[in-house]
Design a protein around this motif. Structure first.
Motif, PDB file in Angstrom:
ATOM      1  N   THR A  89       0.798  -1.258   0.063  1.00  0.00           N
ATOM      2  CA  THR A  89      -0.022  -0.252   0.085  1.00  0.00           C
ATOM      3  C   THR A  89       0.729   1.177  -0.109  1.00  0.00           C
ATOM      4  O   THR A  89       2.045   1.167   0.266  1.00  0.00           O
ATOM      5  N   SER A  90       0.485   2.391  -0.284  1.00  0.00           N
ATOM      6  CA  SER A  90       1.041   3.738  -0.224  1.00  0.00           C
ATOM      7  C   SER A  90       0.525   4.590   0.561  1.00  0.00           C
ATOM      8  O   SER A  90       0.863   5.878   0.650  1.00  0.00           O
ATOM      9  N   ILE A  91      -0.556   4.021   1.446  1.00  0.00           N
ATOM     10  CA  ILE A  91      -1.165   5.102   2.615  1.00  0.00           C
ATOM     11  C   ILE A  91      -0.803   4.341   3.702  1.00  0.00           C
ATOM     12  O   ILE A  91      -0.835   3.106   4.062  1.00  0.00           O
ATOM     13  N   GLY A  92      -0.798   5.367   4.805  1.00  0.00           N
ATOM     14  CA  GLY A  92      -0.521   4.750   6.101  1.00  0.00           C
ATOM     15  C   GLY A  92       1.070   4.993   6.820  1.00  0.00           C
ATOM     16  O   GLY A  92       1.908   5.139   6.052  1.00  0.00           O
ATOM     17  N   PRO A  93       1.051   4.824   8.036  1.00  0.00           N
ATOM     18  CA  PRO A  93       2.397   5.077   8.535  1.00  0.00           C
ATOM     19  C   PRO A  93       3.547   4.101   8.045  1.00  0.00           C
ATOM     20  O   PRO A  93       4.680   4.629   8.027  1.00  0.00           O
ATOM     21  N   VAL A  94       3.009   2.927   7.902  1.00  0.00           N
ATOM     22  CA  VAL A  94       4.224   1.867   7.516  1.00  0.00           C
ATOM     23  C   VAL A  94       4.546   2.121   5.957  1.00  0.00           C
ATOM     24  O   VAL A  94       5.756   1.961   5.666  1.00  0.00           O
ATOM     25  N   ALA A  95       3.645   2.480   5.090  1.00  0.00           N
ATOM     26  CA  ALA A  95       3.788   3.013   3.682  1.00  0.00           C
ATOM     27  C   ALA A  95       4.828   4.225   3.886  1.00  0.00           C
ATOM     28  O   ALA A  95       5.702   4.246   3.005  1.00  0.00           O
ATOM     29  N   ALA A  96       4.914   5.161   4.625  1.00  0.00           N
ATOM     30  CA  ALA A  96       5.440   6.176   4.719  1.00  0.00           C
ATOM     31  C   ALA A  96       7.024   5.845   5.096  1.00  0.00           C
ATOM     32  O   ALA A  96       7.795   6.807   4.784  1.00  0.00           O
ATOM     33  N   VAL A  97       7.109   4.852   5.843  1.00  0.00           N
ATOM     34  CA  VAL A  97       8.686   4.446   6.064  1.00  0.00           C
ATOM     35  C   VAL A  97       9.456   4.471   4.970  1.00  0.00           C
ATOM     36  O   VAL A  97      10.758   4.591   5.109  1.00  0.00           O
ATOM     37  N   VAL A  98       9.018   3.911   4.063  1.00  0.00           N
ATOM     38  CA  VAL A  98       9.762   3.692   2.669  1.00  0.00           C
ATOM     39  C   VAL A  98      10.365   4.870   2.204  1.00  0.00           C
ATOM     40  O   VAL A  98      11.514   5.036   2.283  1.00  0.00           O
ATOM     41  N   PRO A  99       9.589   5.900   1.817  1.00  0.00           N
ATOM     42  CA  PRO A  99      10.428   7.303   1.347  1.00  0.00           C
ATOM     43  C   PRO A  99      10.905   8.002   2.540  1.00  0.00           C
ATOM     44  O   PRO A  99      12.085   8.370   2.277  1.00  0.00           O
ATOM     45  N   LEU A 100      10.611   7.737   3.753  1.00  0.00           N
ATOM     46  CA  LEU A 100      11.483   8.399   4.848  1.00  0.00           C
ATOM     47  C   LEU A 100      12.727   7.630   4.938  1.00  0.00           C
ATOM     48  O   LEU A 100      13.925   8.388   5.065  1.00  0.00           O
TER      49      LEU A 100
END
Length: 221
Positions: A89-100
């Motif tokens: 998925t591209s939504i949610g805190p876990v998904a945000a970890v990738v670009p971070l």
């Protein structure tokens, strides 16, 4: 407001914590390689080849420079397909970890490089004269002596991750940025905007104070 902000803080710390672990695991070795494979470094000629060492240093430097040159908002959008591939998925805190993580690794690697270059070359030469292996020199001399600078670089990286996570909230990453955008901006609720700003300022001050205190404690000077 309190339950909403409490949930947002939990999501923010989740994003930062996961991204920070990955950043250290990858960024620290990259920073070490940037120094040790440079001209005059202890891994200048790995496997007996100076050309290989120079090539590795050039590739790592190029990748790090590319990662640091991209604005986070552009990087985050560009990585949406990759994020979906990795976490589904591209939504949610876990998904945000990738670009971070992708954004923080080159930033932290450069800070590690700067810290390592401040280490007195005489210590490395002394270790060599005692017969220490290159691995021992890196992990028993170079990195320990650079710990104050690395800690300061780490605290700076955490603050950058906090800022990035706020931007990630705009495209569905959750966290404090999501609250500021949805409640503060879209609903024109000034109380939410001011509260999220105050929270971010307080968190940054705490992180920087802790990082500076630890660095002072580790410093031999």
């Amino acid at each position: 407001m309190i339950p909403v902000l409490w949930l947002a803080l939990g999501q923010t710390f989740q994003m930062i914590g996961m991204a920070l672990v990955l950043t250290i695991v990858v960024g620290l070795p990259v920073g070490v390689l940037l120094v040790t494979t440079d001209r005059g470094g202890i891994f200048e000629a790995p496997f007996g080849s100076r050309r290989f060492g120079a090539g590795l240093h050039a590739v790592l430097g190029f990748v790090v420079n590319v990662g640091r040159s991209l604005p986070f908002i552009i990087l985050m959008v560009a990585l949406i397909p990759f994020t979906r591939l990795v976490v589904g998925t591209s939504i949610g805190p876990v998904a945000a970890v990738v670009p971070l993580t992708v954004a923080a690794i080159p930033f932290f690697a450069r800070l590690v490089e700067i810290a390592l270059r401040e280490v007195d070359g005489g210590l490395i030469e002394a270790a060599k004269s005692l017969g220490a292996t290159r691995g021992t020199i890196v992990w028993k001399v170079l990195v320990p002596e650079a710990r104050p600078g690395i800690v300061l670089g780490l605290s700076t990286s955490v603050i950058s991750l906090l800022n990035y996570s706020a931007m990630a909230g705009i495209i569905g990453g959750g966290g404090i940025g999501d609250i500021a955008f949805r409640y503060g901006y879209q609903r024109f609720d000034t109380a939410y905007l001011i509260t999220t700003i105050v929270l971010l300022v307080v968190i940054v001050q705490l992180i920087q104070s802790i990082g500076s205190a630890v660095a002072r404690r580790l410093s031999h000077r």
